[in-house]
Design a protein around this motif. Structure first.
Motif, PDB file in Angstrom:
ATOM      1  N   ALA A  70       0.797  -1.238   0.000  1.00 54.82           N
ATOM      2  CA  ALA A  70       0.000   0.000   0.000  1.00 54.82           C
ATOM      3  C   ALA A  70       0.825   1.281   0.000  1.00 54.82           C
ATOM      4  N   PRO A  71       1.836   1.428   0.855  1.00 52.33           N
ATOM      5  CA  PRO A  71       2.587   2.697   0.822  1.00 52.33           C
ATOM      6  C   PRO A  71       3.237   2.960  -0.534  1.00 52.33           C
ATOM      7  N   ARG A  72       3.712   1.910  -1.163  1.00 54.99           N
ATOM      8  CA  ARG A  72       4.337   2.072  -2.484  1.00 54.99           C
ATOM      9  C   ARG A  72       3.299   2.481  -3.526  1.00 54.99           C
ATOM     10  N   TYR A  73       2.154   1.810  -3.494  1.00 54.36           N
ATOM     11  CA  TYR A  73       1.096   2.161  -4.444  1.00 54.36           C
ATOM     12  C   TYR A  73       0.650   3.602  -4.258  1.00 54.36           C
ATOM     13  N   ARG A  74       0.425   4.002  -3.016  1.00 50.10           N
ATOM     14  CA  ARG A  74      -0.014   5.380  -2.760  1.00 50.10           C
ATOM     15  C   ARG A  74       1.000   6.380  -3.282  1.00 50.10           C
ATOM     16  N   VAL A  83      -6.177   1.095  -1.009  1.00 52.29           N
ATOM     17  CA  VAL A  83      -4.800   1.231  -0.514  1.00 52.29           C
ATOM     18  C   VAL A  83      -4.512   2.644  -0.023  1.00 52.29           C
ATOM     19  N   SER A  84      -5.363   3.604  -0.345  1.00 49.53           N
ATOM     20  CA  SER A  84      -5.183   4.976   0.117  1.00 49.53           C
ATOM     21  C   SER A  84      -5.711   5.194   1.531  1.00 49.53           C
ATOM     22  N   ARG A  85      -6.433   4.241   2.061  1.00 47.54           N
ATOM     23  CA  ARG A  85      -6.992   4.367   3.420  1.00 47.54           C
ATOM     24  C   ARG A  85      -5.888   4.188   4.460  1.00 47.54           C
ATOM     25  N   ASP A  86      -6.145   4.720   5.652  1.00 46.44           N
ATOM     26  CA  ASP A  86      -5.157   4.611   6.733  1.00 46.44           C
ATOM     27  C   ASP A  86      -4.871   3.163   7.105  1.00 46.44           C
ATOM     28  N   ASP A  87      -5.908   2.344   7.181  1.00 45.61           N
ATOM     29  CA  ASP A  87      -5.733   0.936   7.513  1.00 45.61           C
ATOM     30  C   ASP A  87      -6.554   0.092   6.538  1.00 45.61           C
ATOM     31  N   PRO A  88      -6.013  -0.108   5.336  1.00 49.40           N
ATOM     32  CA  PRO A  88      -6.807  -0.788   4.308  1.00 49.40           C
ATOM     33  C   PRO A  88      -7.204  -2.211   4.663  1.00 49.40           C
TER      34      PRO A  88
END
Length: 196
Positions: A107-111, A171-176
């Motif tokens: 997720a962090p990479r995607y964001r 994936v942009s959510r805080d806790d996906p």
């Protein structure tokens, strides 16, 4: 995808390029694209500045390389979707859960990458890659056999755009991971409706 190089020199080039992309992708995810410097990437990869510029035009070139890698991974995911034996609700839910779990893991990479790569995503190359995903879904002829070809093409496009937008939102959510079950239910229902 990278062809299998034959000579040791070609293999070293491929390994060096991959090492630079691995470092850039990890740092973009950890620090964000804007906060990651070329020096950070050089330190992480252990590659010289000259070698980096022999492979990429700079940080933006690395960003495009990382985005292309993400499209390659998405293409493999959509190949798996097209290979589903049926498009029943349980089959689609299983595929969505696998894809979402993989994307949540990164997720962090995607964001970071997708946020910074907006220009690439709307460029002719990015749009061609998106069209490739759509063609893969459309190529599952059994899934669309009840529709006219034009309608199947429109629905395939809508399906891929919906899936990618929903995955990006997830994936942009805080806790996906907390949203995974709701994502799977909602998106599977939408996918089944688009196919019907």
């Amino acid at each position: 995808m990278t062809p299998n190089p034959k000579s040791p020199r070609e293999r070293l080039k491929v390994m060096t390029r991959s090492q630079l992309l691995d470092s850039a992708e990890a740092l973009f995810g950890e620090k964000g694209f804007a906060q990651t410097s070329i020096d950070d990437i050089l330190e992480s990869s252990g590659v010289s500045r000259a070698t980096l510029y022999a492979h990429f035009t700079g940080k933006e070139g690395l960003l495009i390389g990382v985005a292309e890698r993400m499209f390659d991974a998405a293409q493999q995911q959509y190949d798996a979707f097209a290979a589903l034996p049926d498009w029943s609700h349980p089959s689609i839910e299983g595929w969505l859960r696998d894809v979402a779990t993989d994307r949540i893991r990164l997720a962090p990479r995607y964001r970071s990458v997708l946020g910074a790569a907006r220009a690439f995503l709307s460029s002719p190359i990015g749009l061609d890659r998106l069209d490739g995903l759509i063609s893969t879904v459309l190529g599952h002829s059994a899934g669309w056999s009840h529709l006219e070809p034009e309608e199947a093409a429109v629905r395939s496009r809508m399906l891929v755009i919906l899936l990618e937008q929903q995955l990006y939102d997830l994936v942009s959510r805080d806790d996906p991971a907390d949203e995974l079950d709701a994502f799977v239910r909602y998106t599977a229902n939408a996918a089944v409706l688009l196919r019907s």
